[in-house]
Design a protein around this motif. Sequence first.
Motif, PDB file in Angstrom:
ATOM      1  N   MET A  34      49.019  18.972   3.979  1.00 47.84           N
ATOM      2  CA  MET A  34      49.300  18.035   3.117  1.00 47.84           C
ATOM      3  C   MET A  34      48.590  18.462   1.835  1.00 47.84           C
ATOM      4  O   MET A  34      47.493  18.458   1.992  1.00 47.84           O
ATOM      5  N   TYR A  47      42.802  14.301   9.813  1.00 52.22           N
ATOM      6  CA  TYR A  47      44.378  13.637   9.842  1.00 52.22           C
ATOM      7  C   TYR A  47      44.025  12.089   9.430  1.00 52.22           C
ATOM      8  O   TYR A  47      44.836  11.611   8.547  1.00 52.22           O
ATOM      9  N   ALA A  50      43.142  11.876   6.194  1.00 49.56           N
ATOM     10  CA  ALA A  50      44.426  12.079   5.195  1.00 49.56           C
ATOM     11  C   ALA A  50      45.077  10.767   5.176  1.00 49.56           C
ATOM     12  O   ALA A  50      45.804  10.208   4.083  1.00 49.56           O
ATOM     13  N   LEU A  51      45.498   9.997   6.554  1.00 49.91           N
ATOM     14  CA  LEU A  51      46.272   8.848   6.589  1.00 49.91           C
ATOM     15  C   LEU A  51      45.752   7.602   5.548  1.00 49.91           C
ATOM     16  O   LEU A  51      46.503   6.941   4.853  1.00 49.91           O
ATOM     17  N   VAL A  54      46.221   8.511   1.834  1.00 48.96           N
ATOM     18  CA  VAL A  54      47.356   8.169   1.155  1.00 48.96           C
ATOM     19  C   VAL A  54      47.865   6.501   1.317  1.00 48.96           C
ATOM     20  O   VAL A  54      48.670   6.065   0.495  1.00 48.96           O
ATOM     21  N   SER A 100      52.808  13.912  -0.578  1.00 45.45           N
ATOM     22  CA  SER A 100      52.472  13.755   0.933  1.00 45.45           C
ATOM     23  C   SER A 100      53.562  13.386   1.708  1.00 45.45           C
ATOM     24  O   SER A 100      53.617  14.140   2.937  1.00 45.45           O
ATOM     25  N   SER A 103      55.635  16.151   3.404  1.00 49.49           N
ATOM     26  CA  SER A 103      55.075  16.996   4.631  1.00 49.49           C
ATOM     27  C   SER A 103      55.971  16.670   6.073  1.00 49.49           C
ATOM     28  O   SER A 103      55.897  17.470   6.768  1.00 49.49           O
ATOM     29  N   ASN A 105      55.777  14.339   7.974  1.00 44.82           N
ATOM     30  CA  ASN A 105      55.065  13.786   9.112  1.00 44.82           C
ATOM     31  C   ASN A 105      55.116  12.303   9.122  1.00 44.82           C
ATOM     32  O   ASN A 105      54.990  11.595   7.978  1.00 44.82           O
ATOM     33  N   VAL A 108      52.105   9.934   8.216  1.00 44.39           N
ATOM     34  CA  VAL A 108      52.077   9.855   6.659  1.00 44.39           C
ATOM     35  C   VAL A 108      53.139   8.827   6.306  1.00 44.39           C
ATOM     36  O   VAL A 108      52.527   8.030   5.177  1.00 44.39           O
ATOM     37  N   VAL A 112      52.061   5.157   4.198  1.00 46.80           N
ATOM     38  CA  VAL A 112      52.609   5.433   2.568  1.00 46.80           C
ATOM     39  C   VAL A 112      53.306   3.825   2.650  1.00 46.80           C
ATOM     40  O   VAL A 112      53.227   3.068   1.807  1.00 46.80           O
TER      41      VAL A 112
END
Length: 136
Positions: A34, A47, A50-51, A54, A100, A103, A105, A108, A112
């Motif tokens: 990402m 991870y 990252a979640l 976002v 993002s 990606s 995923n 993600v 979002v």
Amino acid sequence: MSHDMPMPMPMPNTTMNHMAMMHMTFFWGKDVIMLFNDWPNGKLGMYILALLFVFVLAVAVEFFSVFPAMKTGASPIVSGLAQALVYGLRMTLAYIVMLSVMSYNLGVFIFVVVGHAVGFFLVKYRTTLKTKDDPE
């Protein structure tokens, strides 16, 4: 080549012998790249970070969407510049969120969408409280 399989794509800093895999359909899992090369790097903790990142960005996009206008006594130039800066920041955050999601995923994507929904709820709830407290 199956549509469910990652597609080999040449990525910066890779050789032809070592190609990075780029998904072209939604997938589950922590093995995602990402925004930056090697981030979150397949580590569960990164991870999850990252979640959360976002999610917070999506909430922030909603908050900046209702940035109040400047006071009536302010200079039109200052007011216009301030609003343009906030708009530029909002668009920057929105594009980062969009990249993002690209990606592919599902985690993600879900974070979002939930972030935008939570941000929208908080903004509308705050507006409703202000309206309720200020009888006209």
